[in-house]
Scaffold this motif. Structure first.
Motif, PDB file in Angstrom:
ATOM      1  N   TRP A  78      42.615  35.898  41.618  1.00  0.00           N
ATOM      2  CA  TRP A  78      42.956  36.222  43.001  1.00  0.00           C
ATOM      3  C   TRP A  78      43.785  37.495  43.053  1.00  0.00           C
ATOM      4  CZ3 TRP A  78      47.973  35.294  45.421  1.00  0.00           C
ATOM      5  CH2 TRP A  78      47.977  35.533  46.795  1.00  0.00           C
ATOM      6  N   ALA A  79      44.811  37.593  42.207  1.00  0.00           N
ATOM      7  CA  ALA A  79      45.650  38.792  42.166  1.00  0.00           C
ATOM      8  C   ALA A  79      44.838  40.007  41.715  1.00  0.00           C
ATOM      9  CB  ALA A  79      46.853  38.566  41.243  1.00  0.00           C
ATOM     10  N   MET A  80      43.909  39.802  40.762  1.00  0.00           N
ATOM     11  CA  MET A  80      43.049  40.905  40.308  1.00  0.00           C
ATOM     12  C   MET A  80      42.159  41.388  41.453  1.00  0.00           C
ATOM     13  SD  MET A  80      43.615  41.913  37.269  1.00  0.00           S
ATOM     14  CE  MET A  80      42.179  42.956  37.257  1.00  0.00           C
ATOM     15  N   ARG A  81      41.685  40.477  42.266  1.00  0.00           N
ATOM     16  CA  ARG A  81      40.851  40.854  43.404  1.00  0.00           C
ATOM     17  C   ARG A  81      41.668  41.700  44.395  1.00  0.00           C
ATOM     18  NH1 ARG A  81      38.663  36.172  43.690  1.00  0.00           N
ATOM     19  NH2 ARG A  81      39.953  35.263  45.300  1.00  0.00           N
ATOM     20  N   ILE A  82      42.916  41.305  44.613  1.00  0.00           N
ATOM     21  CA  ILE A  82      43.792  42.096  45.492  1.00  0.00           C
ATOM     22  C   ILE A  82      43.983  43.490  44.898  1.00  0.00           C
ATOM     23  CG2 ILE A  82      46.154  42.326  46.372  1.00  0.00           C
ATOM     24  CD1 ILE A  82      46.242  39.249  46.551  1.00  0.00           C
ATOM     25  N   ALA A  83      44.267  43.559  43.584  1.00  0.00           N
ATOM     26  CA  ALA A  83      44.475  44.843  42.912  1.00  0.00           C
ATOM     27  C   ALA A  83      43.228  45.719  43.016  1.00  0.00           C
ATOM     28  CB  ALA A  83      44.845  44.616  41.446  1.00  0.00           C
ATOM     29  N   HIS A  84      42.076  45.120  42.756  1.00  0.00           N
ATOM     30  CA  HIS A  84      40.814  45.864  42.822  1.00  0.00           C
ATOM     31  C   HIS A  84      40.595  46.402  44.233  1.00  0.00           C
ATOM     32  CE1 HIS A  84      36.412  46.214  43.352  1.00  0.00           C
ATOM     33  NE2 HIS A  84      36.470  46.730  42.142  1.00  0.00           N
ATOM     34  N   HIS A 151      37.414  43.210  29.513  1.00  0.00           N
ATOM     35  CA  HIS A 151      38.184  43.285  28.276  1.00  0.00           C
ATOM     36  C   HIS A 151      39.679  43.482  28.479  1.00  0.00           C
ATOM     37  CE1 HIS A 151      34.876  42.951  25.511  1.00  0.00           C
ATOM     38  NE2 HIS A 151      34.177  43.749  26.297  1.00  0.00           N
ATOM     39  N   TYR A 152      40.080  44.115  29.553  1.00  0.00           N
ATOM     40  CA  TYR A 152      41.508  44.342  29.765  1.00  0.00           C
ATOM     41  C   TYR A 152      42.102  43.325  30.726  1.00  0.00           C
ATOM     42  CZ  TYR A 152      40.907  48.636  27.188  1.00  0.00           C
ATOM     43  OH  TYR A 152      40.637  49.537  26.197  1.00  0.00           O
ATOM     44  N   ALA A 153      41.339  42.892  31.717  1.00  0.00           N
ATOM     45  CA  ALA A 153      41.846  41.896  32.662  1.00  0.00           C
ATOM     46  C   ALA A 153      41.417  40.490  32.281  1.00  0.00           C
ATOM     47  CB  ALA A 153      41.358  42.219  34.066  1.00  0.00           C
ATOM     48  N   ASP A 154      40.497  40.371  31.317  1.00  0.00           N
ATOM     49  CA  ASP A 154      40.062  39.080  30.803  1.00  0.00           C
ATOM     50  C   ASP A 154      39.430  38.202  31.884  1.00  0.00           C
ATOM     51  OD1 ASP A 154      39.682  37.505  28.574  1.00  0.00           O
ATOM     52  OD2 ASP A 154      41.528  36.362  28.888  1.00  0.00           O
ATOM     53  N   LEU A 155      38.671  38.831  32.789  1.00  0.00           N
ATOM     54  CA  LEU A 155      37.998  38.079  33.847  1.00  0.00           C
ATOM     55  C   LEU A 155      36.622  37.627  33.369  1.00  0.00           C
ATOM     56  CD1 LEU A 155      38.776  40.228  37.017  1.00  0.00           C
ATOM     57  CD2 LEU A 155      39.976  38.212  36.188  1.00  0.00           C
ATOM     58  N   SER A 156      36.136  36.539  33.952  1.00  0.00           N
ATOM     59  CA  SER A 156      34.792  36.062  33.630  1.00  0.00           C
ATOM     60  C   SER A 156      33.776  36.943  34.367  1.00  0.00           C
ATOM     61  CB  SER A 156      34.634  34.612  34.075  1.00  0.00           C
ATOM     62  OG  SER A 156      34.612  34.534  35.488  1.00  0.00           O
ATOM     63  N   PHE A 157      32.517  36.849  33.935  1.00  0.00           N
ATOM     64  CA  PHE A 157      31.487  37.642  34.606  1.00  0.00           C
ATOM     65  C   PHE A 157      31.280  37.165  36.040  1.00  0.00           C
ATOM     66  CE2 PHE A 157      30.410  38.841  30.248  1.00  0.00           C
ATOM     67  CZ  PHE A 157      30.334  40.216  30.421  1.00  0.00           C
TER      68      PHE A 157
END
Length: 193
Positions: A78-84, A151-157
């Motif tokens: 969720w936080a990665m989505r906000i960052a993106h 590889h850096y954020a370790d998110l799934s596909f």
């Protein structure tokens, strides 16, 4: 009482909602490296990455305090989505693509906590990271983005597909072609990591 570091993300958020600011600090410390690194690779500017990183957590605080957080157990994606989204918004605002920097900015890998290494090992690692970063900069944006998020954020596909608004197969294909292109560059430039 369980130490904060042992609590899950969901439990930390609940504790923060109840007024424990230390719980939020623990949550930030737990995920700061992955978030900052991903933002930095997308925007390629240390200071801009720091600003966006702060904006991410301002949005997180506003959402949690406003009672609108519903991503139980999925805080990092969720936080990665906000960052993106904030990175995309930035590039839309300035109507330009990220520039490739070769300046003397502090290497992100010096900020991350590694075990103590010898000066020679540090130099070799820094050179390897710089080579990888330089090669990533040469990839098409969609391939670079998937590699960074994986590889850096370790998110799934699945998470990457949702974040980049494409199918899982498209995300997998971008990753595959990105890695093929990186290998080609390594062979052409005779780079050994």
């Amino acid at each position: 009482m369980t130490p904060l570091s042992k609590l899950s993300d969901h439990e930390l958020i609940q504790s923060f909602v109840l007024g424990n600011t230390g719980a939020f600090e623990c949550l930030v410390l737990r995920h700061k490296d992955k978030l900052y690194t991903s933002i930095h690779f997308l925007v390629k500017d240390k200071y801009l990455a720091e600003d966006i990183f702060q904006d991410v957590f301002i949005r997180v605080i506003d959402t949690v305090r406003g009672g609108r957080y519903t991503e139980e157990g999925k805080f990092l994606p969720w936080a990665m989505r906000i960052a993106h989204n904030l990175c995309v918004d930035h590039f839309r605002k300035v109507k330009r693509t990220p520039t490739i920097k070769t300046g003397d900015d502090t290497d992100i890998f010096e900020i991350l906590n590694f075990t103590e290494e010898s000066p020679e090992e540090k130099l070799i690692k820094k050179q390897s990271h710089n080579r990888v970063r330089d090669m990533l900069d040469l990839l098409p944006e969609d391939q670079r983005e998937v590699i960074i998020l994986r590889h850096y954020a370790d998110l799934s596909f699945k998470e990457i597909a949702e974040m980049t608004h494409c199918s899982i197969n498209t995300a997998l294909g971008r990753m595959r072609y990105g890695l093929i292109n990186l290998r080609k560059m390594m062979v052409q430039k005779q780079i050994a990591l």
